[in-house]
Design a protein around this motif. Structure first.
Motif, short mmCIF file in Angstrom:
data_model
loop_
_atom_site.label_atom_id
_atom_site.label_comp_id
_atom_site.label_asym_id
_atom_site.label_seq_id
_atom_site.Cartn_x
_atom_site.Cartn_y
_atom_site.Cartn_z
N GLY A 1 32.75 16.93 -13.79
CA GLY A 1 33.59 18.10 -13.81
C GLY A 1 34.61 18.42 -12.88
O GLY A 1 34.77 19.64 -12.15
N ILE A 2 35.30 17.41 -12.01
CA ILE A 2 36.30 17.39 -11.35
C ILE A 2 37.61 17.40 -12.02
O ILE A 2 38.01 16.44 -13.17
CB ILE A 2 36.62 16.79 -10.26
N GLU B 1 39.32 25.08 -2.65
CA GLU B 1 38.70 25.31 -3.44
C GLU B 1 38.21 24.09 -4.24
O GLU B 1 37.00 23.70 -5.11
CB GLU B 1 39.72 25.32 -4.03
N ARG B 2 39.10 22.76 -4.41
CA ARG B 2 38.87 21.28 -4.79
C ARG B 2 37.52 20.36 -4.31
O ARG B 2 37.11 20.15 -4.67
CB ARG B 2 40.07 20.83 -4.57
N LYS C 1 35.31 22.22 -3.01
CA LYS C 1 33.35 22.60 -3.38
C LYS C 1 33.29 21.70 -4.57
O LYS C 1 32.49 21.60 -4.85
CB LYS C 1 34.29 24.52 -3.81
N SER C 2 34.08 21.71 -5.57
CA SER C 2 33.68 21.62 -6.72
C SER C 2 33.21 19.50 -7.00
O SER C 2 32.51 18.89 -7.26
CB SER C 2 34.89 21.70 -7.85
N SER D 1 29.87 19.48 -5.14
CA SER D 1 28.94 20.06 -6.34
C SER D 1 28.52 18.47 -7.22
O SER D 1 28.02 18.83 -7.89
CB SER D 1 29.27 21.22 -6.36
N ALA D 2 29.62 17.98 -6.87
CA ALA D 2 30.03 17.47 -8.27
C ALA D 2 28.44 15.94 -8.26
O ALA D 2 28.70 15.01 -7.20
CB ALA D 2 31.53 16.20 -8.93
N ASP E 1 37.45 12.02 -4.22
CA ASP E 1 36.10 12.22 -4.25
C ASP E 1 35.40 12.02 -3.61
O ASP E 1 33.79 12.07 -3.49
CB ASP E 1 36.06 12.90 -5.76
#
Ligand code: NAD
Length: 262
Positions: free
Chosen positions: A34-35, A73-74, A76-77, A80-81, A108
């Motif tokens: 989802g990234i 923003e990045r 955040k994703s 949660s990944a 990440d």
């Protein structure tokens, strides 16, 4: 001889004989977690800006708040990944070969979260921050919830927190670059997964591996500049290809004696 394996018998035998395996990953490796890759990211709220305009020291000097917001923003994703089945398949592969090194352009931390033991981050990690003047790390306890502007550095007047990533035009971390080059030189088998193979020095690592006699397998749904050089290009998504490939490798090694001369 067994038909139908993704890698085919010859490459399976080479993987089974490999003393050292290098896995190079790019943004496509994380897409199924989802990234978004930068290309995907440009369909979203940041579509008016190119990463090249935001991920630079000049952009941060010009407008630290805008750059910080983009990273928030990045982050955040990324927070949660979760690693996907392909990340976990690589962890399994690590238990099946004498040495496996992951060299990633991703920021990440998903390979580490999945449990990969030896991971070198070429472009840093988005969840870490450092002072933009002293480069010293800034712990998360110092970073207040600050989505709109970068917190002040605890170290020096005028210093700001910035993400601990490598921006366009910046030098890559020496230890990671040296470890990646060494892994490319010594590996017998190299996977290049989910990267367009355009950004240096990562793009040259599979070519170094090839020059030293390694087999090279690319996993990517799209053709890349590396494709013509690969021993095999598997057109598919990282998770499904890796799950199949590693389970086939497990089955294959369970059934075949590998002679060092085959
Ligand atoms: P990139 O140049 O590595 O390109 C993405 C590649 O992934 C493309 O070749 C695409 O065909 C392939 N791909 C897409 N979905 C895939 C899937 N499911 N399985 C396998 N391959 C897939 O990446 P970029 O987006 O141009 O980013 C450049 C740099 O930006 C990266 O090297 C990284 O430093 C940073 N970045 C990192 C992340 C992350 O940490 N997750 C995300 C975006 C960008």
């Amino acid at each position: 001889m067994k038909d139908g394996f993704l890698l085919g018998d010859t490459l399976l035998a080479r993987l089974a004989r490999a003393r050292s395996v290098l896995v190079l990953t790019g943004a496509g490796m994380s897409a199924e977690s989802g990234i978004p890759t930068f290309r995907d990211a440009q369909t979203g709220i940041w579509s008016r800006f190119s990463p090249q305009e935001l991920a630079t020291p000049e952009a941060f000097a010009r407008d630290p708040g805008r750059v910080w917001q983009w990273y928030e923003e990045r982050r955040k994703s990324v927070r949660s990944a979760q690693p996907h089945a392909g990340h976990r398949a690589l962890v399994q592969l690590e238990t099946m070969v004498p040495e496996l090194t992951v060299v990633t352009q991703n920021v990440d931390g998903l390979h580490q979260l999945a449990g990969s033991g030896k991971v070198w981050e070429l472009h840093g990690n988005i969840l870490r921050s450092r002072c933009h003047l002293t480069q010293r790390p800034i712990g998360s306890d110092w970073l207040a919830d600050s989505p709109h502007s970068p917190p002040r550095s605890p170290y020096v007047e005028g210093g700001l927190a910035r993400p601990d990533v490598v921006w366009f035009g910046e030098v890559l971390p020496t230890a990671a670059v040296e470890a990646a080059a060494a892994a490319a030189s010594r590996c017998d088998f190299c996977f290049s997964i989910g990267t367009t193979s355009l950004v240096q020095p990562a793009a040259s690592l599979p070519l170094v591996a090839l020059e030293h006699g390694a087999a090279l397998v690319e996993i990517n749904p799209a053709e890349t500049p590396l494709s013509p050089y690969a021993s095999l290009s598997i057109r598919g998504k990282a998770s499904e290809v890796l799950v199949t490939l590693v389970s086939e490798f497990a089955a294959w090694t369970g059934h075949y004696e590998v002679s060092p001369h085959t």
